[in-house]
Design an enzyme around this catalytic site. Structure first.
Site, PDB file in Angstrom:
ATOM      1  CD1 TRP A 154     -10.413  -1.112  -0.718  1.00 52.76           C
ATOM      2  CD2 TRP A 154     -11.952  -2.415  -1.703  1.00 52.76           C
ATOM      3  NE1 TRP A 154     -10.943  -1.926   0.240  1.00 52.76           N
ATOM      4  CE2 TRP A 154     -11.898  -2.734  -0.319  1.00 52.76           C
ATOM      5  CE3 TRP A 154     -12.851  -3.110  -2.507  1.00 52.76           C
ATOM      6  CZ2 TRP A 154     -12.709  -3.726   0.251  1.00 52.76           C
ATOM      7  CZ3 TRP A 154     -13.663  -4.088  -1.934  1.00 52.76           C
ATOM      8  CH2 TRP A 154     -13.583  -4.391  -0.569  1.00 52.76           C
ATOM      9  CD  GLU A 197      -2.879   5.654  -7.865  1.00 54.93           C
ATOM     10  OE1 GLU A 197      -4.022   5.200  -7.817  1.00 54.93           O
ATOM     11  OE2 GLU A 197      -1.985   5.326  -7.063  1.00 54.93           O
ATOM     12  CD  GLU A 243      -3.261   9.638  -0.930  1.00 59.11           C
ATOM     13  OE1 GLU A 243      -3.378   8.615  -0.247  1.00 59.11           O
ATOM     14  OE2 GLU A 243      -3.650   9.717  -2.100  1.00 59.11           O
ATOM     15  N   GLY A 302       2.130   3.501  -2.626  1.00 59.65           N
ATOM     16  CA  GLY A 302       2.385   2.150  -3.133  1.00 59.65           C
ATOM     17  C   GLY A 302       3.850   1.765  -3.209  1.00 59.65           C
ATOM     18  N   GLY A 361      -4.353   2.805   0.645  1.00 60.31           N
ATOM     19  CA  GLY A 361      -4.575   2.035  -0.569  1.00 60.31           C
ATOM     20  C   GLY A 361      -4.435   0.545  -0.298  1.00 60.31           C
ATOM     21  N   GLY A 362      -3.254   0.020  -0.564  1.00 56.45           N
ATOM     22  CA  GLY A 362      -3.010  -1.420  -0.486  1.00 56.45           C
ATOM     23  C   GLY A 362      -3.487  -2.073   0.804  1.00 56.45           C
TER      24      GLY A 362
HETATM   25  P1  PGA Z   1      -1.012   3.096  -0.643  1.00 59.48           P
HETATM   26  O1  PGA Z   1      -1.944   4.105  -1.469  1.00 59.48           O
HETATM   27  O2  PGA Z   1      -1.558   3.042   0.770  1.00 59.48           O
HETATM   28  O3  PGA Z   1      -1.128   1.784  -1.352  1.00 59.48           O
HETATM   29  O4  PGA Z   1       0.373   3.659  -0.670  1.00 59.48           O
HETATM   30  C1  PGA Z   1      -2.438   5.267  -0.870  1.00 59.48           C
HETATM   31  C2  PGA Z   1      -3.331   6.012  -1.821  1.00 59.48           C
HETATM   32  O5  PGA Z   1      -3.000   6.132  -3.017  1.00 59.48           O
HETATM   33  O6  PGA Z   1      -4.397   6.505  -1.409  1.00 59.48           O
END
Ligand code: PGA
Length: 244
Positions: free
Chosen positions: A9, A93, A161, A167, A227-228
């Site tokens: 999240w 990140e 990833e 994102g 993520g999203g």
């Molecule tokens: P995303 O993010 O599905 O929004 O691209 C994936 C993640 O950073 O784990």
């Protein structure tokens, strides 16, 4: 092996978001894959209570130490105490925003094991690195440095990833995903032998209900880090259904 749909999240979610978890648990009482949500740490205990038995919970990061003077950090033991069973370590990140190195990530993964948690170790190349033909070497070095010695199938997940796919709505081709996942598996096998056969390799980066099935059908893809699309029960439910 049983696949894993893991939701991250990130810095999203307030108390009202627990309704999404209740809806997800209600819609998928007996999912065909393992389901995990990693909310912000403020929600972990409440979400662990709301999630029920079919949905595991975890944190997005932990400190390497068990306790101490580390303002703002949480330890793997605290994650376990709040009901979590997984922790994501080395997300791009965090590598970017907090300067985490492979050594930092390695120590955090070992902290996760110390507390009885599974570590989801994240790796992935930038766009510049891919365009320079360095994707496999960059990811290989991250796997070598970030996955600690002694990793076992039961406590270690590796998430590939690509930074440029997170994102952005951009996704590598299935061939590109397979190439990296096959390479990660080969490296893990060279290091951990047969134990590596059971380690789950997740793909992450713009996974949506619409592209999940083809990604899950790709060589050495054992699930996704999302993520999203993990924020809404309906979207994440579509991804869970694609894993069945
Ligand atoms: P995303 O993010 O599905 O929004 O691209 C994936 C993640 O950073 O784990």
């Amino acid at each position: 092996m049983r696949k894993l749909a893991a939701g991250n999240w990130k810095m999203n979610g307030l108390g009202e978001s627990l309704s999404e978890i209740r809806a997800l648990a209600e819609a998928h009482p007996a999912p065909a894959c393992d389901v995990l949500i990693c909310p912000p740490s403020t929600l972990l205990a409440r979400l662990s209570d709301a999630a029920g038995d079919a949905i595991a919970t975890g944190a997005q990061d932990c400190h390497a130490n068990e306790t101490g003077a580390h303002t703002g950090d949480i330890s793997a033991e605290m994650v376990a105490d709040a009901g979590g069973t997984y922790v994501i370590v080395g997300h791009s990140e965090r590598r970017t925003d907090h300067g985490e190195t492979d050594d930092t990530v390695n120590a955090k993964a070992r902290a996760a094991w110390r507390a009885g948690l599974s570590a989801i170790v994240c790796v992935g190349e930038t766009l510049a690195q891919r365009e320079a033909g360095e994707a496999l070497s960059v990811v290989g070095a991250q796997v070598a440095g970030s996955v600690p010695d002694g990793a076992r199938a039961a406590n270690t997940v590796v998430a590939y990833e690509p930074v440029w796919a997170i994102g952005t709505g951009k996704v590598p081709t299935l061939e590109e995903i397979a190439e990296v996942h096959d390479d990660i598996r080969a490296r893990l096998k060279a290091r951990f032998g047969a134990e590596a056969d059971g380690m789950r390799l997740l793909y992450g980066g713009s996974v949506k209900p619409g592209n999940a099935a083809e990604i899950f059908g790709t060589s050495n893809v054992d699930g996704a880090l999302v993520g999203g699309a993990s924020l809404k029960a309906e979207d994440f439910g579509g991804i869970i259904a694609a894993l069945a």
